[in-house]
Design a protein around this motif. Structure first.
Motif, PDB file in Angstrom:
ATOM      1  N   HIS A 169       0.838  -1.199   0.000  1.00 57.64           N
ATOM      2  CA  HIS A 169       0.000   0.000   0.000  1.00 57.64           C
ATOM      3  C   HIS A 169       0.876   1.253   0.000  1.00 57.64           C
ATOM      4  O   HIS A 169       1.614   1.485   0.956  1.00 57.64           O
ATOM      5  N   GLU A 201       0.773  -0.308  -4.818  1.00 56.69           N
ATOM      6  CA  GLU A 201      -0.293   0.676  -5.009  1.00 56.69           C
ATOM      7  C   GLU A 201       0.258   2.087  -4.858  1.00 56.69           C
ATOM      8  O   GLU A 201       1.225   2.309  -4.120  1.00 56.69           O
ATOM      9  N   ASP A 247      -1.112   6.607  -5.386  1.00 60.79           N
ATOM     10  CA  ASP A 247      -2.245   7.530  -5.558  1.00 60.79           C
ATOM     11  C   ASP A 247      -1.869   8.665  -6.492  1.00 60.79           C
ATOM     12  O   ASP A 247      -0.740   9.153  -6.446  1.00 60.79           O
ATOM     13  N   HIS A 272      -0.516  10.883  -1.863  1.00 57.24           N
ATOM     14  CA  HIS A 272      -1.792  10.471  -1.280  1.00 57.24           C
ATOM     15  C   HIS A 272      -2.697  11.658  -0.956  1.00 57.24           C
ATOM     16  O   HIS A 272      -3.838  11.721  -1.387  1.00 57.24           O
ATOM     17  N   GLU A 300      -4.202   4.204  -8.194  1.00 56.67           N
ATOM     18  CA  GLU A 300      -5.447   4.751  -7.632  1.00 56.67           C
ATOM     19  C   GLU A 300      -5.682   6.161  -8.160  1.00 56.67           C
ATOM     20  O   GLU A 300      -4.888   7.081  -7.912  1.00 56.67           O
ATOM     21  N   LYS A 353      -7.368   9.380  -7.640  1.00 56.91           N
ATOM     22  CA  LYS A 353      -8.012  10.063  -6.515  1.00 56.91           C
ATOM     23  C   LYS A 353      -9.176  10.924  -7.015  1.00 56.91           C
ATOM     24  O   LYS A 353      -9.138  11.468  -8.122  1.00 56.91           O
TER      25      LYS A 353
END
Ligand code: MG
Length: 252
Positions: free
Chosen positions: A26, A55, A57, A70, A119, A121
């Motif tokens: 993560h 992973e 962001d 993030h 990811e 966002k």
């Protein structure tokens, strides 16, 4: 011959298919390696650990360049309202520049051991910006040539649908936890990546998803008891800040 019997016996005893749970780091493998989360160094550690996925962001700058981070801001600078020239001056705590998505994807290229779990966002400036970021992400993944090792996750259901529209072959998991496996399948998504508490409350969703050939992933699981609870229910992937701990547990 003996090994074959053991495999057959375990399939019989489990009563269903055997899934080897996969490890997703993560925000990269940062916690036990003392590098910043979402840094290229954290990605490189996840690759060195042979994680199934790493992973990260992504947000869109004011001048429409995706950056890897993030939070919505860093060092008091709000990504979505700042241009690339200023964002490029930001240094992470290990001295690395705040990575653009392009530099991050390039760092993850030339290996096919660890998948890049991107990811997208949700923008704080509205749906149009979330969809604009989605388009930029898919374009960059194609441009850098990493489509075959990139999967997408997002909390915004419309963003998930947009990825499937722009890249029908891409693997897309929904994050927000409020859709059943049936709803995800009907929408043409590939699976879910839900907070583990959602799966504790809806235990049947794991088996239901597997029956529908949807992928299953749980975030962010750092506790060994919870990891084991999910492994016992054949979760396909676990996203964790503690990839080393999960690897040890799976190899026990
Ligand atoms: Mg994330």
């Amino acid at each position: 011959m003996k090994a074959a019997w053991i495999i057959l016996l375990s399939i019989f005893m489990s009563g269903s298919q055997i899934i080897n749970t996969k490890v997703i780091a993560h925000r990269g493998a940062w916690k036990n390696t003392n590098v910043p989360e979402n840094s290229i160094a954290a990605l490189q550690h996840a690759i060195a650990l042979k994680c199934y996925g790493s992973e990260f962001d992504v947000h869109l700058s004011a001048d429409s360049v995706p950056f890897v981070l993030h939070d919505h801001s860093i060092q008091g600078i709000y990504i979505e309202k700042t241009n690339t020239a200023e964002l490029s001056n930001i240094k992470l705590s290990n001295g690395e520049a705040l990575p653009t998505l392009e530099s991050y994807l390039l760092a993850g290229k030339n290996q096919n051991q660890t998948r890049l779990i991107l990811e997208i966002k949700t923008s704080q400036l509205g749906k149009a910006r979330s969809l604009a970021l989605t388009k930029k992400c898919v374009e960059l993944v194609n441009k850098v040539g990493v489509a075959s090792i990139t999967d997408y996750i997002a909390f915004d259901f419309d963003v998930c649908l947009e990825v499937k529209k722009l890249a029908p072959k891409a693997h897309v998991q929904y994050l927000n936890g409020d859709k059943t496996p049936e709803q995800l399948g009907a929408a043409g998504l590939d699976g879910f990546d839900y907070h583990f508490s959602v799966l504790q409350k809806n235990e049947s969703w794991l088996a239901d998803a597997h029956q529908r050939k949807l992928s299953t992933n749980a975030w962010t699981v750092n506790d060994e008891t919870m990891m084991q609870w999910l492994i016992d229910r054949n979760v396909e992937m676990i996203t964790t800040n503690e990839p080393e701990k999960l690897i040890r547990l799976l190899n026990k």
